[in-house]
Design an enzyme around this catalytic site. Structure first.
Site, short mmCIF file in Angstrom:
data_model
loop_
_atom_site.label_atom_id
_atom_site.label_comp_id
_atom_site.label_asym_id
_atom_site.label_seq_id
_atom_site.Cartn_x
_atom_site.Cartn_y
_atom_site.Cartn_z
N PHE A 35 2.01 48.46 38.22
CA PHE A 35 1.29 48.29 36.84
C PHE A 35 0.60 47.49 36.42
O PHE A 35 1.15 46.29 37.17
CB PHE A 35 2.24 48.38 36.08
CG PHE A 35 2.14 48.50 34.30
CD1 PHE A 35 1.68 49.26 33.65
CD2 PHE A 35 2.37 47.37 34.29
CE1 PHE A 35 1.44 49.31 31.96
CE2 PHE A 35 1.93 46.58 32.31
CZ PHE A 35 1.45 47.98 31.23
N GLY A 36 -0.74 47.32 35.46
CA GLY A 36 -1.53 45.85 35.48
C GLY A 36 -1.70 45.82 33.88
O GLY A 36 -1.02 46.82 33.33
N TYR A 37 -0.71 44.28 32.94
CA TYR A 37 -1.26 44.05 32.23
C TYR A 37 -1.91 43.31 31.78
O TYR A 37 -2.08 42.72 30.45
CB TYR A 37 0.40 44.42 31.26
CG TYR A 37 1.08 42.94 31.69
CD1 TYR A 37 1.96 42.74 33.51
CD2 TYR A 37 1.22 41.24 31.96
CE1 TYR A 37 1.82 41.91 34.95
CE2 TYR A 37 1.05 40.70 32.26
CZ TYR A 37 1.65 40.31 33.58
OH TYR A 37 2.75 39.73 34.21
N GLY A 38 -2.20 42.50 32.29
CA GLY A 38 -3.09 40.75 31.88
C GLY A 38 -4.61 41.81 32.97
O GLY A 38 -5.17 42.32 32.32
N SER A 39 -5.31 40.59 33.72
CA SER A 39 -6.72 40.69 34.05
C SER A 39 -6.35 41.68 35.14
O SER A 39 -7.69 42.85 35.76
CB SER A 39 -6.59 39.62 34.97
OG SER A 39 -5.90 39.24 36.21
N GLU A 110 -2.48 37.32 42.73
CA GLU A 110 -1.10 36.59 42.06
C GLU A 110 -0.24 36.21 42.50
O GLU A 110 0.74 35.42 42.24
CB GLU A 110 -0.48 38.77 41.52
CG GLU A 110 -1.46 38.94 41.86
CD GLU A 110 -2.20 39.37 39.69
OE1 GLU A 110 -1.22 38.23 39.33
OE2 GLU A 110 -3.44 39.14 39.70
C1 SIN Z 1 -1.06 41.75 35.50
O1 SIN Z 1 -2.39 41.53 35.39
O2 SIN Z 1 -0.81 42.59 36.17
C2 SIN Z 1 -0.75 40.41 36.04
C3 SIN Z 1 -1.59 38.86 35.59
C4 SIN Z 1 -2.68 38.82 35.62
O3 SIN Z 1 -2.81 38.11 36.78
O4 SIN Z 1 -3.23 38.17 34.83
#
Ligand code: SIN
Length: 206
Positions: A35-39, A110
């Site tokens: 699951f990704g929530y940012g970039s 990360e």
């Molecule tokens: C993510 O995107 O899930 C982690 C935070 C990031 O890499 O911005």
């Protein structure tokens, strides 16, 4: 409290690669959901088998993590998102079905304080699965913590690092959330403050 993840001096480094490589929760699985929530929503620089809009529960997305390696430097960290425990909250993002070989790349990407964490991922079109998410906990040395959203916007306005301007990270994330049809009050408030700052700069007489 500060937790340094690699060799001394304490709190100088947040490198989490070795810790994440020891994580064995999905060992033996041919495929894993991430699951990704940012970039990770808008920059999928890794191979994936399938991608689905999704959410996880009891976490809130916050620009509380320092970025030493992507959107800032060790001397002038940027601000990027992490997840903060928040019972009842829902965090929307994108889930990717990947092969475990991809974690080599992801653990490096990360590495600045993020740890692989097991979570239940709910797909927007129904169904759920156990998967992983990278979270930078409060205890990591790069954690910056809360600040007023206007202040976070001022910080983001000037920070930059090897992956580019911090403001682009924010704008790409806000756009990606809009494309998903999601409203994140924290992200959109910071975006609004940044746009207001840009407007103020344009109207300052030279
Ligand atoms: C993510 O995107 O899930 C982690 C935070 C990031 O890499 O911005």
């Amino acid at each position: 409290m500060c937790v340094a993840y690699s060799a001394s001096p304490a709190c100088m480094s947040t490198n989490t690669i070795a810790i994440n490589q020891r994580m064995d929760r999905f060992d033996g699985h041919a495929q894993v959901w991430l699951f990704g929530y940012g970039s990770l929503i808008y920059k999928a620089d890794f191979p994936f088998i399938e991608r689905r809009a999704a959410r996880i529960r009891d976490w809130s997305r916050r620009f509380w993590q320092g970025s030493h390696d992507h959107r800032g430097t060790p001397d002038a960290p940027g601000r990027v998102v992490t997840l903060i425990p928040d019972p009842g909250a829902v965090c929307s993002g994108m889930a990717y079905l990947i092969t475990p070989t991809v974690f080599d790349h992801l653990d490096r990407r990360e590495k600045n304080g993020y740890l692989r964490h097991t979570t239940t991922i709910e797909f927007s079109d129904g169904g759920s699965v156990e998967g992983l998410v990278y979270i930078a906990p409060r205890t990591n040395a790069a954690f910056l913590g809360p600040a007023p959203e206007a202040e976070i916007a001022r910080h983001i306005a000037t920070a930059k690092g090897p992956s580019g301007r911090n403001r682009d990270y924010l704008m790409h994330l806000a756009d990606a959330l809009r494309k998903l049809g999601e409203h994140d009050a924290h992200v959109f408030a910071i975006e609004k403050h940044l746009k207001d700052l840009d407007g103020e700069r344009e109207t300052v007489p030279r």
